[in-house]
Design a protein around this motif. Structure first.
Motif, short mmCIF file in Angstrom:
data_model
loop_
_atom_site.label_atom_id
_atom_site.label_comp_id
_atom_site.label_asym_id
_atom_site.label_seq_id
_atom_site.Cartn_x
_atom_site.Cartn_y
_atom_site.Cartn_z
N GLN A 106 2.52 5.02 19.49
CA GLN A 106 3.48 4.21 18.75
C GLN A 106 2.95 3.75 17.40
OE1 GLN A 106 4.71 0.98 21.24
NE2 GLN A 106 6.18 2.20 22.40
N GLY A 107 1.71 3.23 17.39
CA GLY A 107 1.14 2.76 16.14
C GLY A 107 0.96 3.87 15.13
N SER A 108 0.49 5.02 15.62
CA SER A 108 0.27 6.16 14.72
C SER A 108 1.59 6.67 14.16
CB SER A 108 -0.46 7.28 15.46
OG SER A 108 -1.74 6.86 15.86
N LEU A 109 2.63 6.68 15.01
CA LEU A 109 3.94 7.14 14.54
C LEU A 109 4.52 6.19 13.50
CD1 LEU A 109 5.56 8.41 17.87
CD2 LEU A 109 4.66 9.78 15.98
N ALA A 110 4.28 4.87 13.68
CA ALA A 110 4.75 3.90 12.69
C ALA A 110 4.04 4.13 11.35
CB ALA A 110 4.50 2.48 13.19
N ASN A 111 2.73 4.41 11.40
CA ASN A 111 1.99 4.70 10.18
C ASN A 111 2.45 6.01 9.55
OD1 ASN A 111 0.41 2.37 10.40
ND2 ASN A 111 -1.08 3.39 11.72
N PHE A 112 2.76 6.98 10.41
CA PHE A 112 3.26 8.27 9.92
C PHE A 112 4.58 8.08 9.19
CE2 PHE A 112 6.08 11.88 10.67
CZ PHE A 112 5.35 12.92 10.13
N ALA A 113 5.51 7.32 9.82
CA ALA A 113 6.79 7.05 9.18
C ALA A 113 6.61 6.28 7.88
CB ALA A 113 7.70 6.28 10.14
N GLY A 114 5.68 5.31 7.90
CA GLY A 114 5.39 4.55 6.67
C GLY A 114 4.86 5.44 5.56
N GLY A 115 3.99 6.38 5.93
CA GLY A 115 3.46 7.32 4.94
C GLY A 115 4.55 8.18 4.33
N VAL A 116 5.49 8.62 5.16
CA VAL A 116 6.62 9.42 4.65
C VAL A 116 7.44 8.60 3.66
CG1 VAL A 116 8.75 10.60 5.29
CG2 VAL A 116 6.72 10.86 6.71
N LEU A 117 7.72 7.34 4.01
CA LEU A 117 8.50 6.48 3.12
C LEU A 117 7.79 6.25 1.80
CD1 LEU A 117 9.83 3.82 5.67
CD2 LEU A 117 11.11 5.68 4.61
N ILE A 118 6.48 6.01 1.85
CA ILE A 118 5.71 5.78 0.62
C ILE A 118 5.71 7.02 -0.26
CG2 ILE A 118 3.37 5.38 -0.26
CD1 ILE A 118 2.91 3.53 2.13
N LEU A 119 5.54 8.19 0.35
CA LEU A 119 5.50 9.42 -0.42
C LEU A 119 6.87 9.78 -0.99
CD1 LEU A 119 3.17 11.53 1.88
CD2 LEU A 119 2.61 10.60 -0.36
N LEU A 120 7.93 9.39 -0.29
CA LEU A 120 9.28 9.71 -0.76
C LEU A 120 9.75 8.74 -1.84
CD1 LEU A 120 11.17 10.67 2.53
CD2 LEU A 120 10.59 12.18 0.64
N PHE A 121 9.58 7.44 -1.61
CA PHE A 121 10.12 6.43 -2.52
C PHE A 121 9.12 5.98 -3.59
CE2 PHE A 121 12.67 5.96 1.37
CZ PHE A 121 13.93 6.18 0.83
N LYS A 122 7.85 6.30 -3.41
CA LYS A 122 6.81 6.05 -4.41
C LYS A 122 6.78 4.63 -4.95
CE LYS A 122 6.64 10.83 -6.04
NZ LYS A 122 6.74 11.72 -7.20
N PRO A 123 6.57 3.61 -4.11
CA PRO A 123 6.40 2.26 -4.64
C PRO A 123 5.12 2.13 -5.47
CG PRO A 123 5.84 2.31 -2.32
CD PRO A 123 6.41 3.65 -2.64
N PHE A 124 4.20 3.06 -5.27
CA PHE A 124 2.98 3.13 -6.07
C PHE A 124 2.46 4.55 -5.99
CE2 PHE A 124 1.93 1.56 -1.83
CZ PHE A 124 1.03 2.52 -1.39
N LYS A 125 1.52 4.87 -6.88
CA LYS A 125 0.93 6.20 -6.90
C LYS A 125 -0.58 6.07 -7.07
CE LYS A 125 1.66 6.95 -11.87
NZ LYS A 125 2.16 5.59 -12.14
N VAL A 126 -1.27 7.18 -6.92
CA VAL A 126 -2.73 7.17 -7.09
C VAL A 126 -3.06 6.71 -8.52
CG1 VAL A 126 -4.81 8.59 -7.15
CG2 VAL A 126 -3.11 8.96 -5.36
N GLY A 127 -3.98 5.75 -8.62
CA GLY A 127 -4.37 5.22 -9.93
C GLY A 127 -3.75 3.87 -10.24
#
Length: 274
Positions: A106-127
């Motif tokens: 469950q925890g890993s899937l929540a982090n996985f979903a969070g990673g997808v959202l971050i990569l899609l909506f880009k609230p921040f980027k590297v740097g």
């Protein structure tokens, strides 16, 4: 003799089953070969598509892997079905296995979903320099499960993406410039106008501080033991901290030179008679 007849009967059944199953087996092999080739072509087209677009590299890698895995699972289901396995039974088995894995992770899937959202909506980027989960730092890496921040002290903070995607994030690099706010206390006997002029002059002398919009100073609070002035100015992200520390140091130097008191807590200890 009876054992030989039973043995021959089993051989005959095996041969009959083989010839009956051979067409489906050949079709399954053909389907596997053709499907593998089609998946390879689709993956190549996807890579070419991403090469023409300016997407985040982490998002590109993730989506390519996800599409490839999904296509391979689909091909596996088609091949198994062609061999005679009931698709409904296979779907039920896959569903049960997926449920069990989902409950265990469950925890890993929540982090996985969070990673997808971050990569899609880009609230921040590297740097980018961000503040999240009580940590301030520069984004060093965005992976599917975690995000790595490099702090001021050169430590690496690893934050689960599930927490990042569901909580507040301050991105200091979202805009090119930032506004600083510095509170300075002066004594009640000090000249407010003179102190304000000094603060504005400090900003005018610092080349990295924007002159438009102009810096501003106002009385923020009449406190118990000081008059608190608030200085606000704008600077580019790249030179923000340089300007901030320059102003902080110059305030002390120039206030001392002009006799403007900066109040500080004092404790008076009275020694009683024995």
């Amino acid at each position: 003799m009876e054992e030989i007849m039973n043995y021959q009967e089993h051989v005959d059944k095996a041969i009959k089953w083989f010839w009956d199953a051979l067409p489906n087996l050949l079709l399954a092999i053909l389907l596997l070969v053709v499907g593998t080739y089609i998946i390879r072509v689709i993956n190549k087209l996807i890579r070419k598509f991403f090469a023409k677009k300016d997407y985040d590299p982490s998002l590109e890698t993730f989506l390519q892997s996800l599409i490839s895995i999904a296509l391979k699972i689909l091909l596996f289901v088609l091949v198994i079905t062609q061999l005679g396995v009931q698709s409904s039974s296979l779907v039920a088995i896959i569903g049960a296995a997926g449920l069990a894995v989902g409950l265990a992770l469950q925890g890993s899937l929540a982090n996985f979903a969070g990673g997808v959202l971050i990569l899609l909506f880009k609230p921040f980027k590297v740097g980018d320099f961000i503040s999240a989960q009580g940590v301030d730092g520069t984004v060093k890496e965005i992976s599917i499960f975690t995000t790595k921040l490099k702090t001021f002290g050169n430590q690496i903070a690893i934050i689960p993406n599930g927490q990042l995607s569901n909580n507040n994030i301050i991105n200091y690099n979202a805009e090119d410039s930032r506004r600083d706010k510095i509170d300075v206390g002066i004594g009640y006997d000090s000249n407010i106008k003179k102190a304000k002029d000094i603060l504005l002059q400090i900003c005018n002398d610092q080349k990295d501080i924007y002159k438009d919009p102009a810096p501003e100073v106002y009385v923020g609070e009449l406190a118990d033991s000081s008059v608190n002035l608030t200085l606000r100015f704008w600077a580019h992200n790249d030179t923000f901290w340089k300007a901030h520390f320059y102003v902080m140091e110059e305030i002390k130097y120039r206030f001392d030179a002009e006799g403007i008191e900066i109040p500080f807590p004092q404790r008076v200890v009275h020694q009683g008679k024995e």
